[in-house]
Design an enzyme around this catalytic site. Sequence first.
Site, short mmCIF file in Angstrom:
data_model
loop_
_atom_site.label_atom_id
_atom_site.label_comp_id
_atom_site.label_asym_id
_atom_site.label_seq_id
_atom_site.Cartn_x
_atom_site.Cartn_y
_atom_site.Cartn_z
N GLU A 59 -5.97 8.13 2.79
CA GLU A 59 -6.85 9.31 2.79
C GLU A 59 -6.11 10.55 3.29
OE1 GLU A 59 -9.89 7.12 5.03
OE2 GLU A 59 -11.29 7.64 3.44
N GLU B 235 -10.94 -0.91 3.55
CA GLU B 235 -12.02 -0.87 4.55
C GLU B 235 -13.09 -1.93 4.33
OE1 GLU B 235 -10.70 1.77 3.01
OE2 GLU B 235 -10.36 3.39 4.45
N GLY C 132 -7.23 5.05 6.20
CA GLY C 132 -7.07 6.44 6.62
C GLY C 132 -5.69 7.01 6.28
N ALA D 267 -6.56 3.98 9.98
CA ALA D 267 -7.11 4.33 11.28
C ALA D 267 -6.83 3.15 12.21
CB ALA D 267 -8.61 4.57 11.17
N1 CO8 Z 1 -4.78 -0.36 13.42
C1 CO8 Z 1 -4.24 -0.80 14.56
N2 CO8 Z 1 -3.06 -1.44 14.62
C2 CO8 Z 1 -2.39 -1.64 13.48
C3 CO8 Z 1 -2.89 -1.20 12.24
C4 CO8 Z 1 -4.14 -0.53 12.24
N3 CO8 Z 1 -4.68 -0.02 11.12
N4 CO8 Z 1 -2.02 -1.55 11.27
C5 CO8 Z 1 -1.01 -2.17 11.89
N5 CO8 Z 1 -1.22 -2.23 13.22
C6 CO8 Z 1 -0.36 -2.84 14.25
C7 CO8 Z 1 -0.50 -4.34 14.25
O1 CO8 Z 1 -1.65 -4.73 15.00
C8 CO8 Z 1 0.79 -4.77 14.90
O2 CO8 Z 1 0.67 -4.57 16.30
P1 CO8 Z 1 1.11 -5.76 17.33
O3 CO8 Z 1 2.60 -5.89 17.11
O4 CO8 Z 1 0.76 -5.21 18.67
O5 CO8 Z 1 0.35 -6.96 16.92
C9 CO8 Z 1 1.78 -3.73 14.40
O6 CO8 Z 1 0.99 -2.63 13.95
C10 CO8 Z 1 2.61 -4.23 13.25
O7 CO8 Z 1 1.73 -4.70 12.23
P2 CO8 Z 1 1.86 -6.16 11.56
O8 CO8 Z 1 2.50 -7.12 12.51
O9 CO8 Z 1 0.52 -6.52 11.01
O10 CO8 Z 1 2.90 -5.82 10.38
P3 CO8 Z 1 3.03 -6.54 8.97
O11 CO8 Z 1 4.26 -5.97 8.36
O12 CO8 Z 1 2.90 -8.03 9.11
O13 CO8 Z 1 1.74 -6.07 8.12
C11 CO8 Z 1 0.11 -4.46 7.28
C12 CO8 Z 1 1.57 -4.73 7.76
C13 CO8 Z 1 -0.14 -5.22 5.98
C14 CO8 Z 1 -0.01 -2.97 7.03
C15 CO8 Z 1 -0.89 -4.92 8.35
O14 CO8 Z 1 -0.50 -4.38 9.61
C16 CO8 Z 1 -2.31 -4.49 8.09
O15 CO8 Z 1 -3.00 -5.08 7.26
N6 CO8 Z 1 -2.81 -3.44 8.81
C17 CO8 Z 1 -4.17 -2.97 8.69
C18 CO8 Z 1 -4.37 -2.18 7.43
C19 CO8 Z 1 -5.80 -1.70 7.31
O16 CO8 Z 1 -6.74 -2.46 7.17
N7 CO8 Z 1 -5.98 -0.36 7.34
C20 CO8 Z 1 -7.26 0.24 7.16
C21 CO8 Z 1 -7.89 0.51 8.47
S1 CO8 Z 1 -9.59 1.08 8.30
C22 CO8 Z 1 -9.45 2.74 8.08
O17 CO8 Z 1 -8.40 3.30 7.99
C23 CO8 Z 1 -10.76 3.50 8.02
C24 CO8 Z 1 -10.50 4.97 7.64
C25 CO8 Z 1 -11.26 5.87 8.55
C26 CO8 Z 1 -10.81 7.32 8.44
C27 CO8 Z 1 -9.46 7.64 9.05
C28 CO8 Z 1 -9.18 9.11 9.11
C29 CO8 Z 1 -7.73 9.47 9.20
#
Ligand code: CO8
Length: 263
Positions: free
Chosen positions: A116, A136, A113, A69
């Site tokens: 999921e 999460e 998400g 998400a």
């Molecule tokens: N939300 C918002 N932006 C994101 C997300 C995210 N989940 N994941 C990546 N991005 C963005 C980054 O902020 C970045 O944007 P910017 O260039 O503007 O800074 C861009 O995508 C590229 O990402 P990275 O530079 O971080 O890329 P890397 O290759 O270095 O890393 C990762 C990749 C490991 C995937 C890293 O981006 C990361 O850890 N992302 C977050 C993962 C996460 O914690 N996901 C869980 C979120 S909580 C959730 O999903 C709750 C579920 C609720 C239900 C959903 C129903 C569908």
Amino acid sequence: ATEAQYEFVKVTTPRPGVGMIELHRPKALNALFTPLIADLNRALKSLDSSPTINAIVLTGSHKAFAAGADIKEMAPKSFADAYGADFIESWSELPNLIKKPVLAAVNGHALGGGAELAMMADVLYCSAGANFGQPEIKLGVIPGAGGSQRLTRAIGKSRAMELILTGRNFSGKEAGEWGLAARVFESPEECVQGALDAAETIAGYSRIAVKAAKEAVNKSQDLGIREGVEYERRIFHGLFGSEDQKIGMKAFAEKKKPEWVHR
Ligand code: CO8
């Protein structure tokens, strides 16, 4: 619906009877925010009601199925915002609303998400290098779109508990070994082709039988074994009222390829 109507998904028909939805928000690794979910739900409903589509493949890019998400969108929400607007409820429409089989082809990140969403599909295929996880806990929350329930059913309590409590990621290879993925492919290309092949096979069967099969298997997730078997038998009996039962069984006896009425 044509592709031009969507901003964050691409919809194509790569094989006869098969609709493919590609999540397309490359700048944010397909992070699931409201406009993307709206496009996804609309695309799914449109394919589900299309008379020429019999199976659906859902995929992302080779880099990310979906990295969760959108954390930036979620961050400012209050309890009242989340509860009052039933946050996520409309994001979880896939298993209940879509009657045609949905096959997920998961490559790259499938986190939170994203994992999921993949688990909501009827069949999950992935590449060995896919990166799954329910991180999460690291954000001070828990899975909110079925992760604690679907992951636990798929791989067992101890493994799911460990993954959800530690937030550690797991590979596509592990997903296959644990039975979360039906098949694991060497490369993202093979994974998408494998999903399209299976979808094309499914799309070649009687639409009525396919719908009944999906419904019966899904009931196993909600019912005890006895009610589940009874439910299956009722649907099985009902299929003797379809032309395709006559066509399929007659074709077998005559050593011919069945020409289904319901395609
Ligand atoms: N939300 C918002 N932006 C994101 C997300 C995210 N989940 N994941 C990546 N991005 C963005 C980054 O902020 C970045 O944007 P910017 O260039 O503007 O800074 C861009 O995508 C590229 O990402 P990275 O530079 O971080 O890329 P890397 O290759 O270095 O890393 C990762 C990749 C490991 C995937 C890293 O981006 C990361 O850890 N992302 C977050 C993962 C996460 O914690 N996901 C869980 C979120 S909580 C959730 O999903 C709750 C579920 C609720 C239900 C959903 C129903 C569908």
